[in-house]
Motif scaffolding. Sequence first.
Motif, PDB file in Angstrom:
ATOM      1  N   PRO A   5       0.716   9.763  -8.646  1.00 21.47           N
ATOM      2  CA  PRO A   5       1.652   9.421  -9.721  1.00 21.47           C
ATOM      3  C   PRO A   5       2.576   8.244  -9.400  1.00 21.47           C
ATOM      4  O   PRO A   5       3.170   7.655 -10.284  1.00 21.47           O
ATOM      5  CB  PRO A   5       2.482  10.694  -9.896  1.00 21.47           C
ATOM      6  CG  PRO A   5       1.688  11.779  -9.265  1.00 21.47           C
ATOM      7  CD  PRO A   5       0.866  11.131  -8.188  1.00 21.47           C
ATOM      8  N   PHE A   6       2.699   7.898  -8.123  1.00 20.24           N
ATOM      9  CA  PHE A   6       3.621   6.847  -7.702  1.00 20.24           C
ATOM     10  C   PHE A   6       2.919   5.506  -7.475  1.00 20.24           C
ATOM     11  O   PHE A   6       3.543   4.545  -7.040  1.00 20.24           O
ATOM     12  CB  PHE A   6       4.364   7.291  -6.442  1.00 20.24           C
ATOM     13  CG  PHE A   6       5.012   8.629  -6.626  1.00 20.24           C
ATOM     14  CD1 PHE A   6       6.143   8.775  -7.414  1.00 20.24           C
ATOM     15  CD2 PHE A   6       4.456   9.760  -6.051  1.00 20.24           C
ATOM     16  CE1 PHE A   6       6.719  10.023  -7.610  1.00 20.24           C
ATOM     17  CE2 PHE A   6       5.017  11.008  -6.236  1.00 20.24           C
ATOM     18  CZ  PHE A   6       6.158  11.147  -7.019  1.00 20.24           C
ATOM     19  N   GLN A   7       1.632   5.450  -7.759  1.00 18.39           N
ATOM     20  CA  GLN A   7       0.820   4.235  -7.688  1.00 18.39           C
ATOM     21  C   GLN A   7       1.044   3.453  -6.388  1.00 18.39           C
ATOM     22  O   GLN A   7       1.564   2.331  -6.399  1.00 18.39           O
ATOM     23  CB  GLN A   7       1.088   3.350  -8.898  1.00 18.39           C
ATOM     24  CG  GLN A   7       0.781   4.055 -10.193  1.00 18.39           C
ATOM     25  CD  GLN A   7       1.113   3.220 -11.414  1.00 18.39           C
ATOM     26  OE1 GLN A   7       1.890   2.287 -11.374  1.00 18.39           O
ATOM     27  NE2 GLN A   7       0.489   3.570 -12.523  1.00 18.39           N
ATOM     28  N   PRO A   8       0.638   4.031  -5.259  1.00 13.48           N
ATOM     29  CA  PRO A   8       0.815   3.321  -3.992  1.00 13.48           C
ATOM     30  C   PRO A   8       0.015   2.022  -3.958  1.00 13.48           C
ATOM     31  O   PRO A   8      -1.054   1.926  -4.563  1.00 13.48           O
ATOM     32  CB  PRO A   8       0.283   4.312  -2.956  1.00 13.48           C
ATOM     33  CG  PRO A   8      -0.649   5.191  -3.709  1.00 13.48           C
ATOM     34  CD  PRO A   8      -0.089   5.277  -5.102  1.00 13.48           C
ATOM     35  N   GLN A   9       0.560   1.036  -3.268  1.00 11.69           N
ATOM     36  CA  GLN A   9      -0.109  -0.245  -3.077  1.00 11.69           C
ATOM     37  C   GLN A   9      -0.471  -0.337  -1.599  1.00 11.69           C
ATOM     38  O   GLN A   9       0.415  -0.325  -0.740  1.00 11.69           O
ATOM     39  CB  GLN A   9       0.804  -1.388  -3.479  1.00 11.69           C
ATOM     40  CG  GLN A   9       1.184  -1.338  -4.937  1.00 11.69           C
ATOM     41  CD  GLN A   9       2.235  -2.370  -5.289  1.00 11.69           C
ATOM     42  OE1 GLN A   9       2.627  -3.205  -4.489  1.00 11.69           O
ATOM     43  NE2 GLN A   9       2.718  -2.314  -6.525  1.00 11.69           N
ATOM     44  N   VAL A  10      -1.776  -0.398  -1.338  1.00 11.67           N
ATOM     45  CA  VAL A  10      -2.269  -0.436   0.037  1.00 11.67           C
ATOM     46  C   VAL A  10      -3.151  -1.662   0.201  1.00 11.67           C
ATOM     47  O   VAL A  10      -4.096  -1.855  -0.564  1.00 11.67           O
ATOM     48  CB  VAL A  10      -3.075   0.841   0.378  1.00 11.67           C
ATOM     49  CG1 VAL A  10      -3.572   0.792   1.817  1.00 11.67           C
ATOM     50  CG2 VAL A  10      -2.245   2.098   0.121  1.00 11.67           C
ATOM     51  N   GLY A  11      -2.825  -2.485   1.178  1.00 12.78           N
ATOM     52  CA  GLY A  11      -3.659  -3.628   1.538  1.00 12.78           C
ATOM     53  C   GLY A  11      -4.198  -3.381   2.933  1.00 12.78           C
ATOM     54  O   GLY A  11      -3.420  -3.204   3.869  1.00 12.78           O
ATOM     55  N   ASN A  12      -5.514  -3.324   3.061  1.00 11.59           N
ATOM     56  CA  ASN A  12      -6.115  -2.985   4.342  1.00 11.59           C
ATOM     57  C   ASN A  12      -7.149  -4.044   4.697  1.00 11.59           C
ATOM     58  O   ASN A  12      -8.327  -3.904   4.397  1.00 11.59           O
ATOM     59  CB  ASN A  12      -6.745  -1.598   4.274  1.00 11.59           C
ATOM     60  CG  ASN A  12      -7.159  -1.066   5.620  1.00 11.59           C
ATOM     61  OD1 ASN A  12      -7.251  -1.809   6.591  1.00 11.59           O
ATOM     62  ND2 ASN A  12      -7.427   0.227   5.681  1.00 11.59           N
ATOM     63  N   ALA A  13      -6.678  -5.120   5.332  1.00 18.11           N
ATOM     64  CA  ALA A  13      -7.556  -6.201   5.778  1.00 18.11           C
ATOM     65  C   ALA A  13      -7.484  -6.273   7.299  1.00 18.11           C
ATOM     66  O   ALA A  13      -6.499  -5.822   7.898  1.00 18.11           O
ATOM     67  CB  ALA A  13      -7.106  -7.527   5.166  1.00 18.11           C
ATOM     68  N   ALA A  14      -8.495  -6.830   7.905  1.00 17.99           N
ATOM     69  CA  ALA A  14      -8.483  -6.976   9.363  1.00 17.99           C
ATOM     70  C   ALA A  14      -7.211  -7.695   9.795  1.00 17.99           C
ATOM     71  O   ALA A  14      -6.835  -8.714   9.212  1.00 17.99           O
ATOM     72  CB  ALA A  14      -9.715  -7.735   9.825  1.00 17.99           C
ATOM     73  N   ASP A  15      -6.529  -7.136  10.770  1.00 18.02           N
ATOM     74  CA  ASP A  15      -5.314  -7.687  11.374  1.00 18.02           C
ATOM     75  C   ASP A  15      -4.091  -7.676  10.460  1.00 18.02           C
ATOM     76  O   ASP A  15      -3.039  -8.183  10.841  1.00 18.02           O
ATOM     77  CB  ASP A  15      -5.554  -9.106  11.912  1.00 18.02           C
ATOM     78  CG  ASP A  15      -6.547  -9.128  13.063  1.00 18.02           C
ATOM     79  OD1 ASP A  15      -6.586  -8.146  13.832  1.00 18.02           O
ATOM     80  OD2 ASP A  15      -7.289 -10.111  13.183  1.00 18.02           O
ATOM     81  N   ASN A  16      -4.178  -7.090   9.269  1.00 14.34           N
ATOM     82  CA  ASN A  16      -3.043  -7.056   8.349  1.00 14.34           C
ATOM     83  C   ASN A  16      -3.139  -5.833   7.438  1.00 14.34           C
ATOM     84  O   ASN A  16      -3.987  -5.788   6.547  1.00 14.34           O
ATOM     85  CB  ASN A  16      -2.988  -8.333   7.513  1.00 14.34           C
ATOM     86  CG  ASN A  16      -1.755  -8.398   6.646  1.00 14.34           C
ATOM     87  OD1 ASN A  16      -0.757  -7.741   6.903  1.00 14.34           O
ATOM     88  ND2 ASN A  16      -1.830  -9.197   5.603  1.00 14.34           N
ATOM     89  N   PHE A  17      -2.251  -4.860   7.653  1.00 18.85           N
ATOM     90  CA  PHE A  17      -2.204  -3.646   6.832  1.00 18.85           C
ATOM     91  C   PHE A  17      -0.838  -3.586   6.164  1.00 18.85           C
ATOM     92  O   PHE A  17       0.195  -3.796   6.809  1.00 18.85           O
ATOM     93  CB  PHE A  17      -2.408  -2.406   7.702  1.00 18.85           C
ATOM     94  CG  PHE A  17      -2.399  -1.121   6.925  1.00 18.85           C
ATOM     95  CD1 PHE A  17      -3.577  -0.589   6.438  1.00 18.85           C
ATOM     96  CD2 PHE A  17      -1.209  -0.451   6.668  1.00 18.85           C
ATOM     97  CE1 PHE A  17      -3.575   0.596   5.708  1.00 18.85           C
ATOM     98  CE2 PHE A  17      -1.199   0.723   5.933  1.00 18.85           C
ATOM     99  CZ  PHE A  17      -2.382   1.250   5.455  1.00 18.85           C
ATOM    100  N   GLN A  18      -0.833  -3.290   4.851  1.00 24.54           N
ATOM    101  CA  GLN A  18       0.417  -3.187   4.108  1.00 24.54           C
ATOM    102  C   GLN A  18       0.415  -1.909   3.278  1.00 24.54           C
ATOM    103  O   GLN A  18      -0.617  -1.524   2.727  1.00 24.54           O
ATOM    104  CB  GLN A  18       0.563  -4.367   3.153  1.00 24.54           C
ATOM    105  CG  GLN A  18       0.542  -5.712   3.836  1.00 24.54           C
ATOM    106  CD  GLN A  18       0.537  -6.837   2.821  1.00 24.54           C
ATOM    107  OE1 GLN A  18       1.519  -7.039   2.124  1.00 24.54           O
ATOM    108  NE2 GLN A  18      -0.576  -7.550   2.733  1.00 24.54           N
ATOM    109  N   PHE A  19       1.583  -1.287   3.178  1.00 22.66           N
ATOM    110  CA  PHE A  19       1.712  -0.067   2.381  1.00 22.66           C
ATOM    111  C   PHE A  19       3.057  -0.087   1.673  1.00 22.66           C
ATOM    112  O   PHE A  19       4.086  -0.395   2.284  1.00 22.66           O
ATOM    113  CB  PHE A  19       1.641   1.172   3.281  1.00 22.66           C
ATOM    114  CG  PHE A  19       1.784   2.460   2.518  1.00 22.66           C
ATOM    115  CD1 PHE A  19       0.666   3.121   2.046  1.00 22.66           C
ATOM    116  CD2 PHE A  19       3.037   2.998   2.256  1.00 22.66           C
ATOM    117  CE1 PHE A  19       0.793   4.310   1.330  1.00 22.66           C
ATOM    118  CE2 PHE A  19       3.177   4.174   1.530  1.00 22.66           C
ATOM    119  CZ  PHE A  19       2.054   4.821   1.072  1.00 22.66           C
ATOM    120  N   GLN A  20       3.030   0.256   0.375  1.00 18.54           N
ATOM    121  CA  GLN A  20       4.270   0.410  -0.376  1.00 18.54           C
ATOM    122  C   GLN A  20       4.076   1.440  -1.469  1.00 18.54           C
ATOM    123  O   GLN A  20       3.057   1.446  -2.164  1.00 18.54           O
ATOM    124  CB  GLN A  20       4.727  -0.902  -1.012  1.00 18.54           C
ATOM    125  CG  GLN A  20       6.010  -0.712  -1.820  1.00 18.54           C
ATOM    126  CD  GLN A  20       6.582  -2.004  -2.315  1.00 18.54           C
ATOM    127  OE1 GLN A  20       6.638  -2.980  -1.593  1.00 18.54           O
ATOM    128  NE2 GLN A  20       7.032  -2.007  -3.561  1.00 18.54           N
TER     129      GLN A  20
END
Length: 136
Positions: free
Chosen positions: A32-47
Amino acid sequence: MRTKRWVRRRTLALAAVVAAAACGGAGDPLGPFQPQVGNAADNFQFQVTGLTGVTLTRDYSWVTTGTRVDVNQATQLTGGTAAIEVTDAAQAVVYSKDLAANGTFQSSAGVAGTWRIRLLLNGARGTVNFRVQKHP
């Protein structure tokens, strides 16, 4: 012999299950909170924003070519707790910290390859935001 109709239904049903899993599905506490996840080699992001008392443990597999990482934490909680644990390719914990501590921190040395990023939420309310990047 199976009919084309049966095969088509089966294919559509499987596609729906895969799509639900990719989006978090109805049973996902973060959905329900629509997480934003970026999972690329050498760079991970979560919000994720607007959490209202979420409790969960979530693991992400992440590939890094480095042996150290920088973790940038910018979390704003109004209640509960949030923590992160990073494990290297040899399953050694190289970083563990409460996400309420904002700033950029460096991990211990580890083994390059597929690492695990574990997010631990306990009654978390507010915004969780962090980035894990290969240390230059």
